[in-house]
Motif scaffolding. Structure first.
Motif, PDB file in Angstrom:
ATOM      1  N   VAL A 171     -13.553   5.374   0.886  1.00  0.00           N
ATOM      2  CA  VAL A 171     -12.707   6.130  -0.040  1.00  0.00           C
ATOM      3  C   VAL A 171     -12.085   5.188  -1.069  1.00  0.00           C
ATOM      4  O   VAL A 171     -12.090   5.462  -2.279  1.00  0.00           O
ATOM      5  N   LEU A 172     -11.545   4.068  -0.609  1.00  0.00           N
ATOM      6  CA  LEU A 172     -10.932   3.109  -1.523  1.00  0.00           C
ATOM      7  C   LEU A 172     -11.962   2.537  -2.496  1.00  0.00           C
ATOM      8  O   LEU A 172     -11.662   2.320  -3.671  1.00  0.00           O
ATOM      9  N   GLN A 173     -13.179   2.290  -2.004  1.00  0.00           N
ATOM     10  CA  GLN A 173     -14.236   1.803  -2.885  1.00  0.00           C
ATOM     11  C   GLN A 173     -14.630   2.864  -3.917  1.00  0.00           C
ATOM     12  O   GLN A 173     -14.834   2.557  -5.104  1.00  0.00           O
ATOM     13  N   THR A 214     -14.948   5.321  -9.244  1.00  0.00           N
ATOM     14  CA  THR A 214     -14.698   6.495 -10.080  1.00  0.00           C
ATOM     15  C   THR A 214     -13.858   6.142 -11.295  1.00  0.00           C
ATOM     16  O   THR A 214     -14.152   6.570 -12.424  1.00  0.00           O
ATOM     17  N   LEU A 215     -12.810   5.366 -11.090  1.00  0.00           N
ATOM     18  CA  LEU A 215     -11.942   4.998 -12.202  1.00  0.00           C
ATOM     19  C   LEU A 215     -12.675   4.129 -13.215  1.00  0.00           C
ATOM     20  O   LEU A 215     -12.563   4.336 -14.425  1.00  0.00           O
ATOM     21  N   LEU A 216     -13.425   3.151 -12.718  1.00  0.00           N
ATOM     22  CA  LEU A 216     -14.161   2.275 -13.630  1.00  0.00           C
ATOM     23  C   LEU A 216     -15.202   3.044 -14.425  1.00  0.00           C
ATOM     24  O   LEU A 216     -15.406   2.798 -15.620  1.00  0.00           O
ATOM     25  N   LEU A 226      -5.316   0.012  -8.003  1.00  0.00           N
ATOM     26  CA  LEU A 226      -4.280  -0.467  -7.081  1.00  0.00           C
ATOM     27  C   LEU A 226      -3.185   0.571  -6.911  1.00  0.00           C
ATOM     28  O   LEU A 226      -2.661   0.764  -5.806  1.00  0.00           O
ATOM     29  N   VAL A 227      -2.833   1.247  -7.998  1.00  0.00           N
ATOM     30  CA  VAL A 227      -1.807   2.280  -7.926  1.00  0.00           C
ATOM     31  C   VAL A 227      -2.293   3.460  -7.093  1.00  0.00           C
ATOM     32  O   VAL A 227      -1.570   3.980  -6.238  1.00  0.00           O
ATOM     33  N   VAL A 228      -3.537   3.869  -7.335  1.00  0.00           N
ATOM     34  CA  VAL A 228      -4.107   4.979  -6.561  1.00  0.00           C
ATOM     35  C   VAL A 228      -4.214   4.598  -5.087  1.00  0.00           C
ATOM     36  O   VAL A 228      -3.949   5.410  -4.200  1.00  0.00           O
ATOM     37  N   LYS A 229      -4.608   3.345  -4.822  1.00  0.00           N
ATOM     38  CA  LYS A 229      -4.710   2.870  -3.450  1.00  0.00           C
ATOM     39  C   LYS A 229      -3.351   2.960  -2.750  1.00  0.00           C
ATOM     40  O   LYS A 229      -3.258   3.402  -1.604  1.00  0.00           O
ATOM     41  N   ILE A 255       0.435   5.753   1.059  1.00  0.00           N
ATOM     42  CA  ILE A 255       1.663   6.514   1.279  1.00  0.00           C
ATOM     43  C   ILE A 255       1.338   7.893   1.846  1.00  0.00           C
ATOM     44  O   ILE A 255       1.965   8.366   2.807  1.00  0.00           O
ATOM     45  N   ALA A 256       0.343   8.554   1.247  1.00  0.00           N
ATOM     46  CA  ALA A 256      -0.042   9.892   1.719  1.00  0.00           C
ATOM     47  C   ALA A 256      -0.545   9.846   3.157  1.00  0.00           C
ATOM     48  O   ALA A 256      -0.201  10.708   3.979  1.00  0.00           O
TER      49      ALA A 256
END
Length: 341
Positions: free
Chosen positions: A302-304, A309-311, A321-324, A329-330
């Motif tokens: 998921v993190l990858q 996706t963002l790139l 990093l912010v999304v991670k 937190i979630a």
């Protein structure tokens, strides 16, 4: 029968209780399948909107980028399952990655044969990584130092040790026999991906099918009760930190094999955070007592995929990093809420 007897109750089967039950069911569902839903959503989005996402080259690229994270995260999953944490994995990667080329380049001691040099380069770094893991476990079990503090020692000192080995210089090399672990292919599949799969299968088997796996969960769930039941809690913890160290060592060797060079200042940087993030997003309780091995793999993917996706959509890499952080937190929030149900 009175009207009070027939009126619906707001606290016993009435609307309030039904809403509460529905909310609890939703939280349980998200706690169990939330990571899978996010993964499926990201996968579907990229299949539809990202050009060449389903191409074999793109698939292997994503797999190779996530392989070392998954390998390290397997050890982190076991450590966290015992109620601990390992902040030293990135530095252990740097130590193993620094030792490997120095050995077959004869920069530590003269090696009588090239073959022996490569063999030692594939084994001695893992022994050093295991020693680092044992050191962490020793501090935690012998002196009762909190894991976050005990592993912080090697987090700081370990990278300094690696830089001392290399004199803070980039160690370049060209050794195909060694680089096979990072650049080789077997039947078209990258060797590092095969290593990742083997580590995942071994970890899953350990947790699900062995007495040690049950002991790990018992120690993490209630260490005092585990000791009273006859489990060598200290021994289990030391062994798990050794395993975590060895897996970090494997990842460090793969990284330097890929890059044709060992940079002690950069190998494994922030890997401890990536591994912890994968574990947290994957659903393993950070308080211990549970080990969701396949969830950790899913969390790493998921993190990858978030980064991919963002790139692919022109978003700067820093935004990942912010999304991670938001995902962590979630995940932790869902864990805490699910535990209260």
């Amino acid at each position: 029968m009175s009207a009070l007897d027939t009126a619906p109750s707001s606290t016993n089967g009435g609307p309030v209780e039904r809403r509460l039950n529905a909310r609890q069911a939703t939280l349980r569902f998200l706690g169990r399948y939330g990571t899978l839903l996010v993964f499926a959503s990201l996968l579907l989005f990229n299949v539809v909107f990202t050009p060449n996402f389903v191409a074999w080259n793109t698939l292997t690229l994503n797999l190779t980028q996530v392989a070392t994270v998954v390998i390290v995260a397997m050890g982190m999953t076991l450590v966290i399952a015992t109620g601990g944490i390992d902040l030293s994995v990135g530095s252990v990667m740097a130590i193993a990655g620094a030792l490997a080329p120095l050995i077959f380049l004869d920069r530590i001691v003269p090696i009588p044969s090239h073959t022996l040099g490569v063999a030692l380069a594939l084994t001695l770094p893992l022994l050093a990584a295991a020693l680092c893991g044992w050191f962490n476990g020793f501090l935690i079990t012998r002196y009762r130092i909190q894991p976050i503090v005990a592993t912080l020692v090697l987090f700081i000192a370990g990278r300094g040790i690696a830089q001392t080995f290399t004199n803070s210089e980039l160690q370049t090399f060209n050794e195909p026999s060694f680089q096979f672990i990072g650049k080789g292919f077997v039947w078209g599949v990258p060797v590092q991906v095969i290593l990742m799969a083997l580590v995942v299968l071994a970890t899953h088997y350990l947790v699900r099918r062995t007495a040690l796996g049950r002991q790990i969960l018992a120690v993490g769930g209630n260490e005092k009760a585990a000791r009273l039941s006859g489990i060598d809690a200290a021994g289990v913890k030391r062994l798990i930190y050794v395993i975590s160290g060895v897996l970090a060592g494997i990842a460090g060797m793969v990284v330097v094999a890929i890059n044709n060079a060992s940079d002690a200042a950069r190998v494994g940087t922030l890997m401890e955070l990536d591994a912890i993030a994968a574990v947290a997003v994957g659903g393993t309780l950070l308080s211990g007592g549970r080990a969701n091995v396949l969830g950790t793999v899913l969390g790493a993917f998921v993190l990858q995929l978030v980064r991919t996706t963002l790139l692919a959509n022109g978003v700067p890499d820093a935004a990942a990093l912010v999304v991670k952080a938001a995902l962590i937190i979630a995940a932790v929030w869902l864990q805490s809420r699910a535990e209260r149900i």
